[in-house]
Scaffold this active site. Structure first.
Site, mmCIF file in Angstrom:
data_model
loop_
_atom_site.group_PDB
_atom_site.id
_atom_site.type_symbol
_atom_site.label_atom_id
_atom_site.label_comp_id
_atom_site.label_asym_id
_atom_site.label_seq_id
_atom_site.Cartn_x
_atom_site.Cartn_y
_atom_site.Cartn_z
ATOM 1 N N ASP A 155 2.503 11.661 -11.050
ATOM 2 C CA ASP A 155 3.891 11.470 -10.694
ATOM 3 C C ASP A 155 4.325 12.513 -9.660
ATOM 4 O OD1 ASP A 155 6.393 10.466 -10.819
ATOM 5 O OD2 ASP A 155 7.008 11.752 -12.461
ATOM 6 N N THR A 201 7.447 9.714 -4.888
ATOM 7 C CA THR A 201 6.426 10.093 -3.913
ATOM 8 C C THR A 201 6.753 9.456 -2.573
ATOM 9 O OG1 THR A 201 4.891 9.957 -5.757
ATOM 10 C CG2 THR A 201 3.929 10.282 -3.594
HETATM 11 P P1 ADP Z 1 6.299 6.437 -6.171
HETATM 12 O O1 ADP Z 1 6.441 7.798 -6.777
HETATM 13 O O2 ADP Z 1 6.828 6.397 -4.794
HETATM 14 O O3 ADP Z 1 6.806 5.356 -7.045
HETATM 15 P P2 ADP Z 1 3.711 5.403 -6.814
HETATM 16 O O4 ADP Z 1 2.464 6.203 -6.915
HETATM 17 O O5 ADP Z 1 4.294 4.888 -8.063
HETATM 18 O O6 ADP Z 1 4.737 6.243 -5.988
HETATM 19 O O7 ADP Z 1 3.398 4.181 -5.837
HETATM 20 C C1 ADP Z 1 4.360 3.231 -5.544
HETATM 21 C C2 ADP Z 1 3.839 2.276 -4.495
HETATM 22 O O8 ADP Z 1 2.683 1.589 -4.969
HETATM 23 C C3 ADP Z 1 4.860 1.220 -4.162
HETATM 24 O O9 ADP Z 1 4.946 1.077 -2.774
HETATM 25 C C4 ADP Z 1 4.310 -0.040 -4.814
HETATM 26 O O10 ADP Z 1 4.689 -1.213 -4.130
HETATM 27 C C5 ADP Z 1 2.821 0.196 -4.732
HETATM 28 N N1 ADP Z 1 2.088 -0.548 -5.766
HETATM 29 C C6 ADP Z 1 2.247 -0.468 -7.094
HETATM 30 N N2 ADP Z 1 1.402 -1.318 -7.739
HETATM 31 C C7 ADP Z 1 0.696 -1.953 -6.780
HETATM 32 C C8 ADP Z 1 -0.340 -2.935 -6.796
HETATM 33 N N3 ADP Z 1 -0.815 -3.431 -7.917
HETATM 34 N N4 ADP Z 1 -0.848 -3.342 -5.600
HETATM 35 C C9 ADP Z 1 -0.388 -2.817 -4.461
HETATM 36 N N5 ADP Z 1 0.583 -1.880 -4.374
HETATM 37 C C10 ADP Z 1 1.122 -1.460 -5.517
#
Ligand code: ADP
Ligand code: MG
Length: 529
Positions: free
Chosen positions: A58, A92
């Site tokens: 996170d 992030t």
């Molecule tokens: P943040 O802290 O910004 O939420 P994350 O590590 O949770 O960072 O990543 C979020 C990103 O990952 C978003 O842009 C989301 O659309 C993308 N994402 C999440 N699950 C998937 C998936 N299964 N396939 C492609 N992209 C994904």
């Protein structure tokens, strides 16, 4: 007086140099979290001074735990914390987008564009993008809400557990949803080490690991009135160091009697106002316990203050300090109360009108239980938001790419240098699909090209499948994100970037550690004898 004299004890960096240093700080910060972005993002192991460890994926946890000194880095961390508070996710992304905006701005400054012009272009781009977000959004059905919660949890735990926690988060949010609002703080989390994390479950009602204070007290299957005491029903224990001038043999006895009378009056009042269920923050002594059992008042004691607050909200009751002064208006209402054994621990479960739900978080070690708790809180936040406002955007970089494409088109019609600033802003937004791809082992540039051409032909919902590296429809794949998350990350990142661009002077106070006079004397006196 000359400027130098006034700023004597201040280190000063100004103009371009200041901007360069600030952009460097932002890029360094983004570099620390960028590799966690997306479902294939890696974890960070955080170690504190005391050797305590935490493994997390996170972004905001990494940043809030890190000891960051640079003021600009602190500004960006604060944008990420706001993102966490407002949208519960996207932390992030906010940091990464902001750093890319600044990196691109620095390049423009190198080409002779003034930071103020860049700021104006960025603000214009933000407004245009926010307008497009509404256009790109879809209204979520039930399955899509679940998918969105799964998306927000993706990459945090193993796949099966993510799905399980997403279901639990949605279930809990539905229990607490009332009058168009779902307040995530009314969900209680009980942590149990031992067993498997897939055994974690959600119970309707507020559960506390408590047992009624007297076996003769009966459970109540039906509704009743509850009284919450922010104290106890105890005789005051004369402490050994308390000053008592005992002048006669009967004095201690008289003191005890007076105290007994006090407890008796408290119980009498509790009965008179019509209380069925009594909950105290502190203890209930033996005498009161028996009296309460005789009166048929179910009682729980040593309930933490934050649980009392939860009970107060769920039952609409007032917290009372002195049981003797409680009135019928202070009572709240509950629907039923029961006790249940879970994981070898007895739990008292109370159901009330305004709901309340409990997660029993399980895991084989306390680290795992803590991670389950953190993920559940994130999932719950997203689920609650979606119950209140079920609007989604396609994820996996689809939305960022769609907006970047639109903005590049719009930029063509903008006269003046703001045009290149808008393009730079669009490029920064597109860093999300680019990093999602590179974090999954694909080439960032190739993936963006694939994505752009797929969106051109098939539509704006196309995002990246990070297993195959191909562009696919994110709505069909169920990779969806609440509108609030993307909206907040776009505004948060742009606003933080603009504030950094406005700085053209950094004045660092040169603080000498000053030792107060009295301490100075002690130090000098030390060892003199
Ligand atoms: P943040 O802290 O910004 O939420 P994350 O590590 O949770 O960072 O990543 C979020 C990103 O990952 C978003 O842009 C989301 O659309 C993308 N994402 C999440 N699950 C998937 C998936 N299964 N396939 C492609 N992209 C994904
Ligand atoms: Mg996330």
């Amino acid at each position: 007086m000359a400027e130098e004299t006034i700023l004597e004890s201040t280190e000063r960096t100004s103009g371009r140099d200041a901007l360069r240093k600030n952009v460097q700080a932002a890029i360094a910060l983004s570099g620390a979290v960028r590799s966690t972005l997306g479902p294939k993002g890696l974890d960070k192991l955080l170690v504190d001074d005391a050797g305590g460890t935490l493994v997390t994926n996170d972004g905001v946890t990494v940043l809030e735990t890190a000891r960051v000194e640079h003021p600009v880095a602190k500004m960006i961390i604060s944008a990420s914390s706001t993102q966490d508070k407002v949208a519960k996710d996207g932390t992030t992304s906010t940091v990464v987008i902001c750093a890319e905006m600044l990196r691109n701005a620095w390049q423009l400054v190198g080409q002779g564009v003034h930071p103020a012009t860049i700021s104006r272009g960025y603000a214009q781009a933000e407004q245009l993008a926010l307008g497009y977000l509404d256009e790109l959004s879809i209204t979520a059905n039930k399955d899509q809400v679940l998918s969105a919660v799964e998306t927000s949890l993706s990459g945090k735990l193993d796949r099966a557990m993510e799905k399980h926690l997403a279901k639990l988060s949605v279930a809990a949010s539905e229990i607490i949803f009332s009058e168009g609002r779902a307040d995530a703080t009314t969900v209680k989390i009980i942590k149990q080490t031992g067993g498997n994390m897939t055994e974690s479950k959600v119970i309707k009602g507020l559960a506390l690991a408590k047992t009624r204070i007297h076996p003769e007290m009966k459970e109540r299957g039906g509704p009743g009135k509850i009284l919450l005491i922010d104290g106890g029903l105890e005789k005051r224990q004369p402490k050994l160091d308390a000053k008592f001038n005992i002048t006669s043999a009967g004095m201690m006895e008289a003191f005890r009697k007076a105290e007994s009378k006090e407890v008796l009056e408290q119980v009498r009042n509790i009965v008179e106002i019509g209380c069925d269920l009594l909950v105290c923050k502190e203890g209930v002594d033996d005498e009161a316990r028996q009296l309460l059992a005789n009166e048929g008042i179910l009682t729980y004691r040593r309930v933490e203050r934050k649980d009392l607050d939860l009970l107060a909200r769920s039952c609409n009751a007032n917290l009372v300090i002195d049981a003797k002064k409680a009135t019928a208006e202070d009572l709240g209402e509950f629907e039923s109360t029961r006790e249940e054994l879970s994981g070898g621990v007895n739990h008292w479960i109370l159901n009330a009108e305004i709901g309340g739900a409990t997660l029993i978080a399980k895991g084989s070690t306390s680290d795992i239980v803590n991670e389950v708790e953190r993920c559940f809180e994130d999932g719950l936040g997203v689920a609650c938001q979606l119950l209140e406002n079920p609007v989604l955007l396609p994820g996996a970089g689809a939305t960022q790419s769609a907006i970047a494409r639109r903005l590049r088109r719009d930029a063509e019609g903008v006269p003046g240098r703001e045009q290149i600033a808008i393009e730079a802003w669009a490029d920064a937004l597109e860093s999300i699909p680019r990093f999602l791809a590179s974090n999954s082992g694909f080439d960032g540039v190739d993936s963006i090209l694939k994505l752009t051409s797929a969106q051109n032909q098939e539509g704006d919902t196309y995002g990246l499948n990070l297993t195959t590296g191909e562009a696919e429809c994110s709505v069909k794949r169920g990779v969806l994100e609440p509108l609030t998350i993307t909206k907040q990350s776009i505004s948060g990142a742009t606003e933080a970037a603009i504030s950094v661009l406005r700085i053209d002077d950094i004045l660092w106070a040169q603080m000498e550690a000053e030792i107060p006079d009295d301490v100075q004397q002690q130090i000098q006196g030390f060892g003199a004898e």
